[in-house]
Design an enzyme around this catalytic site. Structure first.
Site, PDB file in Angstrom:
ATOM      1  N   HIS A 135       5.129  -7.233  -0.403  1.00  0.00           N
ATOM      2  CA  HIS A 135       4.914  -8.515  -1.055  1.00  0.00           C
ATOM      3  C   HIS A 135       5.629  -8.570  -2.402  1.00  0.00           C
ATOM      4  O   HIS A 135       6.020  -7.538  -2.952  1.00  0.00           O
ATOM      5  CB  HIS A 135       3.412  -8.736  -1.260  1.00  0.00           C
ATOM      6  N   SER A 144       7.777   3.635   5.357  1.00  0.00           N
ATOM      7  CA  SER A 144       8.885   4.297   4.685  1.00  0.00           C
ATOM      8  C   SER A 144       8.636   4.322   3.189  1.00  0.00           C
ATOM      9  O   SER A 144       7.558   4.700   2.750  1.00  0.00           O
ATOM     10  CB  SER A 144      10.208   3.610   5.025  1.00  0.00           C
ATOM     11  N   ASP A 189       0.866  -1.175   0.000  1.00  0.00           N
ATOM     12  CA  ASP A 189       0.000   0.000   0.000  1.00  0.00           C
ATOM     13  C   ASP A 189       0.906   1.228   0.000  1.00  0.00           C
ATOM     14  O   ASP A 189       1.892   1.270   0.753  1.00  0.00           O
ATOM     15  CB  ASP A 189      -0.866   0.028   1.252  1.00  0.00           C
TER      16      ASP A 189
END
Length: 301
Positions: free
Chosen positions: A158, A259, A102
């Site tokens: 991922h 980050s 995200d």
């Protein structure tokens, strides 16, 4: 959060000079070490209080999370939370390269003369980012995409495609904030901060790389392939030959808060056309196509 409090928060965060002062002109590494210690304190009560304070400054939403069986006992539990199954479906197209996390889309576009864009008018050499010209070479005529995770976001990342991690290089550095305000003011910021160059190959040998970059309060990175947490004071080794396979969408690891991840693609792999700076994107959404895909767009708006 009340509308009045939200407006106060927004005014505070939009004061660029104050924001930069509070998040950068402090002992950054010391503050980061303190947060690492604080986030691991096992105290459900302290965690609830800390989350309440956190929500004063962010839009933290835990409704999609799968809470640990014993509940959130530390801030680290909240930072590294997992999502409920099915919350991030993968793009169904077989040749789609998906977002590893995200994020908010930052700079993106072609790597030109070995340079990538940090913010408008500020660029950096990707060889310096990777720590070695040889490691950066496959992407000199390719493309890049900067993905910024805010502190309130889901912090696990991922595999963007079926891939094998060939090598991980942990590079020591600073912990500047990586928000847009700092990116406009600090030259070569990504090359100054702690980071890890994750070099991968797709099943046909095509190279792809992810470079997670640390920031103030968040300089620890966990990779399942290493079964090791990389921290700023990690004594070494700093280069790992791995050979670890991940299926597309499989969890690769996590930040201890939030980050930036910079994705590098080789020539011939095109970014999707409708990417826009500031766009919110979720893990599993397509960011590029491996074959017969979308044309590359330049993210310098």
């Amino acid at each position: 959060m009340s509308m009045k409090l939200a407006r106060w928060r927004d005014r505070l965060t939009q004061q660029e000079d104050l924001n930069f002062l509070l998040t950068n002109r402090v002992p950054r590494l010391a503050a980061t070490r303190f947060m690492g210690w604080y986030s691991r304190i096992d105290s459900p009560w302290l965690t609830r209080v800390s989350v309440a304070v956190w929500r004063l400054f962010t839009d933290l939403d835990l409704s999609e999370a799968a809470p640990p069986p014993r509940g959130y006992r530390s801030l680290r539990d909240v930072f590294t939370r997992r999502l409920q199954p099915g919350r991030r479906p993968l793009d169904p197209a077989a040749h789609a390269v998906v977002s590893p996390c995200d994020a908010i889309v930052g700079a993106f576009g072609p790597v030109t003369r070995g340079m990538a864009l940090q913010a408008k008018g500020m660029d950096y050499r990707i060889a310096e980012l990777f720590g070695d010209a040889t490691r950066a070479a496959p992407y000199l005529d390719g493309t890049y995409l900067t993905l910024r995770l805010t502190s309130a976001m889901y912090h696990r990342f991922h595999a963007p495609a079926d891939l094998r991690i060939q090598r991980v290089t942990h590079i020591a550095g600073d912990t500047w904030n990586v928000n847009p305000i700092a990116l406009k003011r600090v030259e070569r910021l990504f090359c100054r901060n702690v980071r890890a160059a994750i070099e991968c190959t797709l099943p046909d040998g095509t190279p792809i790389a992810l470079v997670p970059v640390a920031a103030i309060l968040v300089a620890s990175l966990r990779l399942h392939a290493l079964d090791l947490t990389l921290r700023p004071d990690h004594p070494g080794p700093h280069r790992f030959d791995v050979g670890h396979d991940h299926a597309r969408g499989e969890e690769m690891g996590w930040f201890e808060q939030g980050s930036t991840i910079i994705v590098f693609l080789p020539p011939g792999v095109a970014l999707r056309e409708d990417l826009r700076t500031g766009q919110r994107i979720r893990m599993g959404e397509a960011i590029a196509r491996l074959a017969g895909g979308l044309a590359c767009a330049d993210g310098d708006e």
